[in-house]
Design a protein around this motif. Structure first.
Motif, PDB file in Angstrom:
ATOM      1  N   GLY A  20       0.806  -1.484   0.035  1.00  0.00           N
ATOM      2  CA  GLY A  20       0.055   0.037   0.080  1.00  0.00           C
ATOM      3  C   GLY A  20       1.008   1.284   0.190  1.00  0.00           C
ATOM      4  N   ASP A  21       1.947   1.278   0.740  1.00  0.00           N
ATOM      5  CA  ASP A  21       2.842   2.298   0.643  1.00  0.00           C
ATOM      6  C   ASP A  21       3.442   2.509  -0.661  1.00  0.00           C
ATOM      7  N   VAL A  22       4.026   1.363  -0.952  1.00  0.00           N
ATOM      8  CA  VAL A  22       4.867   1.554  -2.267  1.00  0.00           C
ATOM      9  C   VAL A  22       3.791   2.044  -3.541  1.00  0.00           C
ATOM     10  N   ALA A  23       2.819   1.467  -3.439  1.00  0.00           N
ATOM     11  CA  ALA A  23       1.789   1.973  -4.457  1.00  0.00           C
ATOM     12  C   ALA A  23       1.424   3.347  -4.484  1.00  0.00           C
ATOM     13  N   SER A  24       1.595   3.939  -3.304  1.00  0.00           N
ATOM     14  CA  SER A  24       1.504   5.351  -3.164  1.00  0.00           C
ATOM     15  C   SER A  24       2.624   6.275  -3.693  1.00  0.00           C
ATOM     16  N   LEU A  33       9.969  11.878 -12.231  1.00  0.00           N
ATOM     17  CA  LEU A  33      11.067  11.695 -13.345  1.00  0.00           C
ATOM     18  C   LEU A  33      10.519  11.735 -14.500  1.00  0.00           C
ATOM     19  N   GLY A  34       9.483  12.291 -14.950  1.00  0.00           N
ATOM     20  CA  GLY A  34       8.817  12.293 -16.151  1.00  0.00           C
ATOM     21  C   GLY A  34       7.940  11.127 -16.639  1.00  0.00           C
ATOM     22  N   VAL A  35       7.951   9.858 -16.124  1.00  0.00           N
ATOM     23  CA  VAL A  35       7.315   8.946 -16.334  1.00  0.00           C
ATOM     24  C   VAL A  35       5.753   9.152 -16.074  1.00  0.00           C
ATOM     25  N   GLU A  36       4.889   8.903 -17.016  1.00  0.00           N
ATOM     26  CA  GLU A  36       3.464   9.000 -16.896  1.00  0.00           C
ATOM     27  C   GLU A  36       2.874   7.856 -16.249  1.00  0.00           C
ATOM     28  N   VAL A  37       2.705   7.957 -15.182  1.00  0.00           N
ATOM     29  CA  VAL A  37       2.196   6.507 -14.389  1.00  0.00           C
ATOM     30  C   VAL A  37       0.580   6.726 -13.838  1.00  0.00           C
ATOM     31  N   ARG A  38      -0.021   5.621 -14.082  1.00  0.00           N
ATOM     32  CA  ARG A  38      -1.580   5.815 -13.585  1.00  0.00           C
ATOM     33  C   ARG A  38      -1.645   4.570 -13.069  1.00  0.00           C
ATOM     34  N   VAL A  39      -2.236   4.442 -11.860  1.00  0.00           N
ATOM     35  CA  VAL A  39      -2.646   3.479 -10.896  1.00  0.00           C
ATOM     36  C   VAL A  39      -4.000   2.747 -11.242  1.00  0.00           C
ATOM     37  N   ARG A  77      -8.050  11.574  -8.192  1.00  0.00           N
ATOM     38  CA  ARG A  77      -6.563  11.966  -7.969  1.00  0.00           C
ATOM     39  C   ARG A  77      -6.248  11.435  -6.690  1.00  0.00           C
ATOM     40  N   HIS A  78      -4.881  11.030  -6.525  1.00  0.00           N
ATOM     41  CA  HIS A  78      -4.090  10.681  -5.414  1.00  0.00           C
ATOM     42  C   HIS A  78      -4.167  12.221  -4.526  1.00  0.00           C
ATOM     43  N   PRO A  79      -4.494  12.047  -3.463  1.00  0.00           N
ATOM     44  CA  PRO A  79      -4.484  13.465  -2.633  1.00  0.00           C
ATOM     45  C   PRO A  79      -3.326  14.121  -2.228  1.00  0.00           C
ATOM     46  N   THR A  80      -2.254  13.460  -2.308  1.00  0.00           N
ATOM     47  CA  THR A  80      -0.911  14.168  -2.234  1.00  0.00           C
ATOM     48  C   THR A  80      -0.002  14.431  -3.374  1.00  0.00           C
ATOM     49  N   SER A  81      -0.215  13.110  -4.351  1.00  0.00           N
ATOM     50  CA  SER A  81       0.915  13.354  -5.399  1.00  0.00           C
ATOM     51  C   SER A  81       0.048  13.713  -6.742  1.00  0.00           C
ATOM     52  N   ALA A  82      -1.328  13.543  -6.630  1.00  0.00           N
ATOM     53  CA  ALA A  82      -2.226  13.942  -7.695  1.00  0.00           C
ATOM     54  C   ALA A  82      -2.178  13.105  -8.883  1.00  0.00           C
ATOM     55  N   ILE A  83      -1.411  11.951  -8.700  1.00  0.00           N
ATOM     56  CA  ILE A  83      -1.489  10.705  -9.592  1.00  0.00           C
ATOM     57  C   ILE A  83      -2.899  10.285  -9.940  1.00  0.00           C
TER      58      ILE A  83
END
Ligand code: GLC
Length: 463
Positions: A20-24, A33-39, A77-83
């Motif tokens: 859970g931590d890592v996925a966040s 780093l410029g990678v477009e990641v979506r979960v 959107r993720h509350p802190t990273s906006a992913i």
């Protein structure tokens, strides 16, 4: 470069363990780093949205077990990273996990979403995590979708055993005769094994664990297929995200006045847990899941039973296996002044413990990475840990913590005694060690860069 990161949990929406931590935090670091990641993850009832607003972006219907299942897709959107995170809603399989169908169904839904181009975005790579995502590489091949995959193993202990009938339910009856069969009866397969076999690259969460899992001792029955992945198996140490820096619950010891902060935290903690209050005695703690297969609680228990209880105090914070909960409960009622137990999952107390304890014990039999030792060091508590997996890769014995080689209560106890002796009688060395721990860098940046390199290699056709 577009990466779809598949996980069944993600902090703070749902967190059950280290994944859970890592996925966040890993997607957040990758995106800087410029990678477009979506979960993408199931929308369980237990998910908490934390004020983020979800938007519906589509739906699909999929046959599973001869019934039509409707899946609604939301984005948030993720509350802190906006992913961006895709949430998959389905009342039959995703409200609460329903073994053995939920994860095969989850994997099947992801394949359909890609096949039917439901998202306004196409991943170049699918980053799978643990057995919950293990069928994705196989199904992509089956559907002849030319998409690269990387599978990260966070824990080899959980392999996701499935009856072969699941392939028929998913609409791939012929696969049940093709996949690797595991149990004596040949009626089951394991999602993780299928993932390892069919993915382009396997990673795990520390270099040492990557080596260990190719041995019979640590391979949990999968060592042979892992050895077959030579040249495509990598270990990348996890980082941690210091989102506790601005909390209200504990003052974090930092240089140069960490000692004063730690002392106050320690007195607070002793008071809170009704231990004898004072700074003349070292305070040890264990934080974690009571998992007798992994976390080393049996050697911790043996040590606590047998050692001289006048020379330290011990806090045990954990939950899980009920028999062990009872045993630790019993220990603390027997030795109330020395041992305090809190048998629950409590992140605030966990951080107060990091902030106030002198030493954190991590006796894990095996540990793919482990985040506890990193949090401990970040809060100036020295880890005392078994030299295995990520513990061996993140702790330098005698520099920022203590490591013991043999997995036994005796070795743990000897190392605890050594640490206490340094704490009591060699104060300067102890202080230097805490300063080293406080300055150890566990930020995600370096590790995320290594994932990006692997993604680049995947896309350039190296694998
Ligand atoms: C699992 C492992 C742990 C690791 C975490 C995140 O929970 O047991 O060692 O730190 O996954 O990768």
């Amino acid at each position: 470069m577009n990466v779809l990161f598949v996980s069944w949990e993600m902090d703070p929406f749902l967190k059950r363990g280290g994944l859970g931590d890592v996925a966040s935090s890993l997607p957040a670091a990758l995106s800087t780093l410029g990678v477009e990641v979506r979960v993408i993850m199931p929308y369980y009832k237990a998910i908490k949205l934390h004020q983020s607003r979800k938007t519906k972006i589509g739906n699909l219907t999929l046959a599973y077990d001869r019934k039509k299942e409707r899946i609604e897709i939301f984005t948030i959107r993720h509350p802190t990273s906006a992913i961006s995170v895709y949430l998959l809603q389905n009342s039959t399989f995703f409200d609460v996990p329903k073994p053995p169908d939920t994860f095969p169904f989850f994997n099947s839904v992801i394949i359909s979403i890609i096949k039917q181009k439901i998202l306004d975005w196409r991943p170049d790579i699918i980053h799978c995590n643990d057995h919950h995502t293990g069928l994705i590489p196989l199904l992509l091949k089956e559907e002849k979708i030319p998409m690269k995959t990387l599978l990260t193993i966070h824990n080899l202990l959980y392999q996701g055993s499935i009856p072969l009938g699941v392939f028929t339910k998913m609409g791939y009856p012929h696969l049940s005769s093709k996949v690797s069969k595991w149990e004596g009866s040949s009626e089951t397969s394991r999602m993780l094994a299928e993932g390892i076999i069919h993915t382009d690259i396997v990673t795990t969460v520390s270099p040492t664990y990557a080596r260990e899992i190719t041995t019979t001792e640590y391979g949990m029955g999968l060592d042979e297929i892992l050895r077959g992945k030579e040249g495509r198996l990598f270990g990348i140490l996890n980082g941690i995200q210091n989102h506790w820096k601005n909390n209200r619950y504990v003052k974090i010891p930092t240089l140069p006045d960490w000692e004063e902060v730690k002392r106050k935290n320690k007195l607070f903690l002793q008071r809170k847990l009704k231990l004898k209050v004072g700074n003349a005695i070292p305070l040890l703690a264990f934080i974690g899941r009571f998992d007798p297969n992994q976390k080393g609680i049996e050697i911790l228990y043996e040590m606590l039973q047998g050692s001289n209880r006048d020379d330290y105090q011990m806090i045990v914070l954990g939950s899980g296996n009920i028999q062990w909960v009872d045993r630790f409960q019993w220990l603390s009622t027997f030795y109330p002044k020395t041992i305090a137990t809190r048998l629950t999952f409590d992140t605030i107390l966990a951080h107060q413990i990091y902030g106030g304890a002198d030493f954190i014990l991590i006796p894990s039999r095996f540990e793919p990475c482990g985040l506890i030792q990193m949090s401990a060091m970040e809060f100036g508590a020295l880890p005392i840990a078994h030299k295995t997996g990520g513990l061996a890769d993140s702790i330098r014995d005698g520099f920022n913590g203590f490591l013991f080689e043999n997995y036994s209560a005796k070795s743990l106890e000897n190392t605890v005694s050594k640490a206490i002796n340094i704490w009591k009688n060699h104060r300067k060395s102890y202080e230097t060690m805490v300063q080293n721990a406080l300055q150890t860098d566990f930020s995600w940046e370096k590790s995320a860069g290594k994932y990006r390199e692997l993604y680049e290699k995947l896309l350039s056709g190296t694998f």
